[in-house]
Design an enzyme around this catalytic site. Sequence first.
Site, PDB file in Angstrom:
ATOM      1  N   HIS A  21      -9.521   6.625   3.147  1.00 36.72           N
ATOM      2  CA  HIS A  21      -8.965   5.704   4.142  1.00 36.72           C
ATOM      3  C   HIS A  21      -8.199   4.600   3.429  1.00 36.72           C
ATOM      4  O   HIS A  21      -8.558   4.176   2.333  1.00 36.72           O
ATOM      5  CB  HIS A  21     -10.037   5.133   5.077  1.00 36.72           C
ATOM      6  CG  HIS A  21     -11.093   4.292   4.417  1.00 36.72           C
ATOM      7  ND1 HIS A  21     -10.932   2.939   4.161  1.00 36.72           N
ATOM      8  CD2 HIS A  21     -12.343   4.598   3.973  1.00 36.72           C
ATOM      9  CE1 HIS A  21     -12.025   2.456   3.597  1.00 36.72           C
ATOM     10  NE2 HIS A  21     -12.898   3.442   3.464  1.00 36.72           N
ATOM     11  N   ASP A  76      -7.277   1.668   5.143  1.00 38.91           N
ATOM     12  CA  ASP A  76      -7.607   0.338   5.661  1.00 38.91           C
ATOM     13  C   ASP A  76      -8.722  -0.261   4.818  1.00 38.91           C
ATOM     14  O   ASP A  76      -9.488   0.461   4.155  1.00 38.91           O
ATOM     15  CB  ASP A  76      -8.001   0.408   7.131  1.00 38.91           C
ATOM     16  CG  ASP A  76      -9.362   1.070   7.340  1.00 38.91           C
ATOM     17  OD1 ASP A  76      -9.514   2.236   6.911  1.00 38.91           O
ATOM     18  OD2 ASP A  76     -10.259   0.434   7.916  1.00 38.91           O
ATOM     19  N   ASP A 103     -12.677   1.045  -2.480  1.00 36.58           N
ATOM     20  CA  ASP A 103     -13.016   1.417  -1.102  1.00 36.58           C
ATOM     21  C   ASP A 103     -11.843   1.142  -0.173  1.00 36.58           C
ATOM     22  O   ASP A 103     -11.747   0.079   0.403  1.00 36.58           O
ATOM     23  CB  ASP A 103     -14.243   0.612  -0.663  1.00 36.58           C
ATOM     24  CG  ASP A 103     -14.724   0.963   0.723  1.00 36.58           C
ATOM     25  OD1 ASP A 103     -14.471   2.093   1.177  1.00 36.58           O
ATOM     26  OD2 ASP A 103     -15.347   0.105   1.358  1.00 36.58           O
ATOM     27  N   GLU A 107     -11.222   3.002   9.338  1.00 35.31           N
ATOM     28  CA  GLU A 107     -12.609   3.330   9.028  1.00 35.31           C
ATOM     29  C   GLU A 107     -13.480   2.075   8.975  1.00 35.31           C
ATOM     30  O   GLU A 107     -14.612   2.066   9.470  1.00 35.31           O
ATOM     31  CB  GLU A 107     -12.684   4.088   7.699  1.00 35.31           C
ATOM     32  CG  GLU A 107     -14.050   4.707   7.403  1.00 35.31           C
ATOM     33  CD  GLU A 107     -15.039   3.754   6.745  1.00 35.31           C
ATOM     34  OE1 GLU A 107     -16.257   4.012   6.816  1.00 35.31           O
ATOM     35  OE2 GLU A 107     -14.591   2.741   6.164  1.00 35.31           O
ATOM     36  N   GLU A 108     -12.964   1.023   8.381  1.00 32.55           N
ATOM     37  CA  GLU A 108     -13.771  -0.185   8.199  1.00 32.55           C
ATOM     38  C   GLU A 108     -14.074  -0.888   9.520  1.00 32.55           C
ATOM     39  O   GLU A 108     -15.031  -1.658   9.605  1.00 32.55           O
ATOM     40  CB  GLU A 108     -13.074  -1.162   7.256  1.00 32.55           C
ATOM     41  CG  GLU A 108     -12.836  -0.639   5.845  1.00 32.55           C
ATOM     42  CD  GLU A 108     -14.108  -0.451   5.032  1.00 32.55           C
ATOM     43  OE1 GLU A 108     -15.218  -0.604   5.600  1.00 32.55           O
ATOM     44  OE2 GLU A 108     -14.008  -0.145   3.844  1.00 32.55           O
ATOM     45  N   HIS A 143     -16.661  -4.450  -0.213  1.00 32.07           N
ATOM     46  CA  HIS A 143     -16.877  -5.336   0.934  1.00 32.07           C
ATOM     47  C   HIS A 143     -17.145  -6.775   0.518  1.00 32.07           C
ATOM     48  O   HIS A 143     -17.250  -7.645   1.386  1.00 32.07           O
ATOM     49  CB  HIS A 143     -18.031  -4.857   1.829  1.00 32.07           C
ATOM     50  CG  HIS A 143     -17.747  -3.578   2.551  1.00 32.07           C
ATOM     51  ND1 HIS A 143     -18.366  -3.224   3.728  1.00 32.07           N
ATOM     52  CD2 HIS A 143     -16.899  -2.551   2.271  1.00 32.07           C
ATOM     53  CE1 HIS A 143     -17.911  -2.043   4.138  1.00 32.07           C
ATOM     54  NE2 HIS A 143     -17.022  -1.610   3.254  1.00 32.07           N
TER      55      HIS A 143
END
Length: 454
Positions: free
Chosen positions: A90, A92, A123, A156-157, A423
């Site tokens: 992903h 995003d 990520d 996705e996030e 994150h």
Amino acid sequence: MSPIPVAQTIASLMPRARQELAELVAFRSVADFSQFPRSESEAAANWVADSLRAEGFQDVALLDTPDGTQSVYGYLPGPEGAPTVLLYAHYDVQPPLDDAAWISPAFELTERNGRWYGRGAADCKGGFIMHLLALRALKADGGVPVGVKVIVEGSEEQGTGGLQQYAEAHPELLAADTIVIGDAGNFRLGLPTVTATLRGMTLVKIKIDTLAGNLHSGMFGGVAPDALAALIRVLDSLRAEDGSTTVDGLASDAVWEGLQYPEAEFRADAKVLDGVGLIGEGTIADRLWARPAVTVLGIDCPPVVGATPSVHASAGALISLRVPPGVDTAEAIKLLEAHLVAHTPWQARLELEVVGQGQPFQADTSSPAYASMAAAMEVAYPGQEMQVSGMGGSIPLCNTLTSLYPQAEMLLIGLSEPEAQIHAVNESVSPEELERLAVAEALFLVNYARSKGV
């Protein structure tokens, strides 16, 4: 096909990979368009699409998904009779959080102490680069031995489920014999790992109202019901004295069998302050991979700066519940909602809104694809055997794909080892890990094709 040319080719491609990752990281592609411009996500999607076209992919398309974002799809045909492998990543990313806490700019890939720093570096923009590296190496050494579909998600996030809904409406699009999800990570830097389980998740917004408007705390405090105090009571009800998650009716005593997570390593990975205790009971692996976990993600209430002496009329929160494998997320949501209603004090008015959800996932580790990946990882990581772990996070798409393609094998690998700090501020990726995993993925595709007689 020898692993040596593949590894050599990938090593030679690493400078290009760094430049491409820098270009991709520069897009502020947070799929929350109330915070970041939609144009940033659209530009990232176009960058991914152009990269696939440059590698000879056919049918490259930007898919407009029901949540208002775009996923990128492409197909690379393989030899006649070859199996098809779906590669996922992903583009995003999470918001950068506190810009001032980043040592270098969040959207500027920066090399420091042997790592590349930037939001999405691990990520999961780095996951897309990993796929490109593996495919380029195979193309340089005789060709890709399988058909390849690539899908790169744009939300996705956010957990809004756009790609899941699109896949359900177009079930033929992502059909494959094996699926490689490039959004997980090694248990430890340098320890090759596939992730066999994921917790599901739900996001629930709650709002508590008690008064028509704020009141003077001196004139009314002690009798007038305070919405903020009611919210605190509700949130506290979700944890036992030891910090364990407590949702009425939701089991929280499952045990993880397999790879364990030493407490000292967890404390170091999580950067727990000296003297501060961990929460819950059971092994670390039990709590992370086999049991539910509730987190209060945000609270709507007045900040300390500028606060007035008031009894508050309204207060709200966003709650995340991670749902362990073996538990249906829809049932967990019902239990959570019933718990919140039952624990709201003083007959306060409670509003609930489910804003995101995904089912937990459990892979079949006895499948031929796992054997192919184990052999590939042993070559890419000399002297190391592939480990199988769980992951406390959620990738809702996994269950959608499992439901649509029940015969497909699914593996989860990726760049999000503990030092990556995904994150959080100062997210980074290890270029050595990127290189090794690209080698492993390339060799996996070769091994998998051979296992199918190609």
